[in-house]
Design an enzyme around this catalytic site. Structure first.
Site, PDB file in Angstrom:
ATOM      1  N   GLU A  11       0.817  -1.223   0.000  1.00 27.93           N
ATOM      2  CA  GLU A  11       0.000   0.000   0.000  1.00 27.93           C
ATOM      3  C   GLU A  11       0.853   1.277   0.000  1.00 27.93           C
ATOM      4  O   GLU A  11       0.317   2.379  -0.106  1.00 27.93           O
ATOM      5  CB  GLU A  11      -0.934   0.003   1.218  1.00 27.93           C
ATOM      6  N   ASP A 197     -11.871  -6.458  -2.191  1.00 27.37           N
ATOM      7  CA  ASP A 197     -12.750  -7.631  -2.037  1.00 27.37           C
ATOM      8  C   ASP A 197     -14.117  -7.146  -1.577  1.00 27.37           C
ATOM      9  O   ASP A 197     -14.276  -5.984  -1.218  1.00 27.37           O
ATOM     10  CB  ASP A 197     -12.160  -8.617  -1.010  1.00 27.37           C
TER      11      ASP A 197
HETATM   12  N1  SAH Z   1      -1.434 -11.000   7.452  1.00 31.28           N
HETATM   13  C1  SAH Z   1      -2.104 -10.255   6.409  1.00 31.28           C
HETATM   14  C2  SAH Z   1      -3.295  -9.538   6.998  1.00 31.28           C
HETATM   15  C3  SAH Z   1      -4.112  -8.751   6.005  1.00 31.28           C
HETATM   16  S1  SAH Z   1      -5.503  -8.103   6.842  1.00 31.28           S
HETATM   17  C4  SAH Z   1      -1.081  -9.294   5.808  1.00 31.28           C
HETATM   18  O1  SAH Z   1      -0.351  -8.675   6.575  1.00 31.28           O
HETATM   19  O2  SAH Z   1      -1.035  -9.177   4.589  1.00 31.28           O
HETATM   20  C5  SAH Z   1      -6.292  -7.190   5.578  1.00 31.28           C
HETATM   21  C6  SAH Z   1      -5.768  -5.798   5.331  1.00 31.28           C
HETATM   22  O3  SAH Z   1      -6.470  -5.227   4.234  1.00 31.28           O
HETATM   23  C7  SAH Z   1      -6.005  -4.827   6.481  1.00 31.28           C
HETATM   24  O4  SAH Z   1      -4.940  -3.909   6.548  1.00 31.28           O
HETATM   25  C8  SAH Z   1      -7.335  -4.146   6.132  1.00 31.28           C
HETATM   26  O5  SAH Z   1      -7.296  -2.753   6.382  1.00 31.28           O
HETATM   27  C9  SAH Z   1      -7.552  -4.420   4.651  1.00 31.28           C
HETATM   28  N2  SAH Z   1      -8.774  -5.170   4.269  1.00 31.28           N
HETATM   29  C10 SAH Z   1      -9.049  -5.506   2.986  1.00 31.28           C
HETATM   30  N3  SAH Z   1     -10.198  -6.196   2.916  1.00 31.28           N
HETATM   31  C11 SAH Z   1     -10.671  -6.306   4.192  1.00 31.28           C
HETATM   32  C12 SAH Z   1     -11.816  -6.955   4.748  1.00 31.28           C
HETATM   33  N4  SAH Z   1     -12.699  -7.615   4.000  1.00 31.28           N
HETATM   34  N5  SAH Z   1     -11.995  -6.873   6.099  1.00 31.28           N
HETATM   35  C13 SAH Z   1     -11.099  -6.204   6.858  1.00 31.28           C
HETATM   36  N6  SAH Z   1     -10.000  -5.604   6.380  1.00 31.28           N
HETATM   37  C14 SAH Z   1      -9.764  -5.644   5.055  1.00 31.28           C
END
Ligand code: SAH
Length: 229
Positions: A11, A197
């Protein structure tokens, strides 16, 4: 100076690559990259996922660099059914959907001490982000509430509850924590998200497939915002 915070490397990497006269400073639990972005002083950080990581990073950034505004950018799950992969949501406010002291008579999402449910996003920044998002072709740009919590939301019932309870357009895990720290310190804040998503049964796979595209879109908006094009 403007501060920009993303949760994940993907990001922030496109913006960090554009930083001129870059200096990296490790402070506390984060690395802060400072320099010039399109001639403007900027400080960038990857905070890690979740509210605590985001709040710690935001407070450290504020106390060290005193930015005049902070942007939280990145990807999110779409809660508004009209949103598709790559679309942009400019936050009008951010809420903490997993904050619940209702048994004590508080409204859902109420954050004690500061005494709010909705953490405001700066109206001027919002307007400029919306205009900058117009530079990306063939996507929808929506203004709406961003719902933050310490959970990856992929259950349609939970998404519907968040949407209906908070009038949320998108769900993610950092925006309201950045906005919370900014409100406590009196720093204007903006939250900008691109949809990776649909916060539904497909989210695990969609997140893996589309996070790169969505993260690019959010960074492109910031590029247009700062370059003034
Ligand atoms: N261990 C993984 C965790 C990703 S969590 C990693 O570090 O890549 C998902 C991330 O994307 C979070 O930062 C959140 O802000 C965002 N995100 C995207 N889709 C999401 C969803 N459906 N629910 C919650 N957060 C989401």
């Amino acid at each position: 100076m403007i501060g920009i915070i993303g949760a994940m490397e993907v990001e922030m990497e496109a913006l960090r690559a554009l930083l001129e006269e870059r200096q990296d400073t490790e402070l506390g639990t984060n690395v802060f990259s400072t320099g010039l972005l399109f001639g403007r002083e900027a400080v960038l950080a990857v905070c890690g996922c979740g509210k605590v990581n985001a709040a710690l990073c935001t407070q450290q950034m504020i106390l060290t660099w005193h930015p005049e505004a902070i942007l939280n950018i990145g990807v999110a799950g779409g809660a508004d059914p009209g949103l598709h992969i790559g679309d942009i949501v400019v936050g009008t406010a951010a809420v903490q959907h997993d904050m619940d002291t209702t048994p004590m008579g508080d409204p859902i999402g109420y954050v004690s001490k500061i005494g709010v449910v909705e953490f405001p996003c700066d109206p001027d920044l919002r307007a400029r982000l919306k205009e900058a998002a117009g530079a990306i072709p063939d996507i929808r740009v929506l203004e709406g509430v961003i719902a933050t919590g310490d959970q990856f939301v992929n259950q349609p019932a939970r998404t519907a509850w968040i949407r209906e309870t908070f009038h949320a357009a998108a769900v993610e895990m950092e925006g309201a924590a950045v906005a919370h720290a900014c409100l406590l310190h009196g720093v204007p804040c903006g939250v900008l998200r691109s949809i990776s998503d649909g916060a539904n049964d497909d989210s695990g796979m969609d997140f893996a497939a589309f996070t790169h595209l969505a993260a690019e879109h959010a960074q492109t908006v910031v590029r247009h915002l700062l370059a003034g094009t």
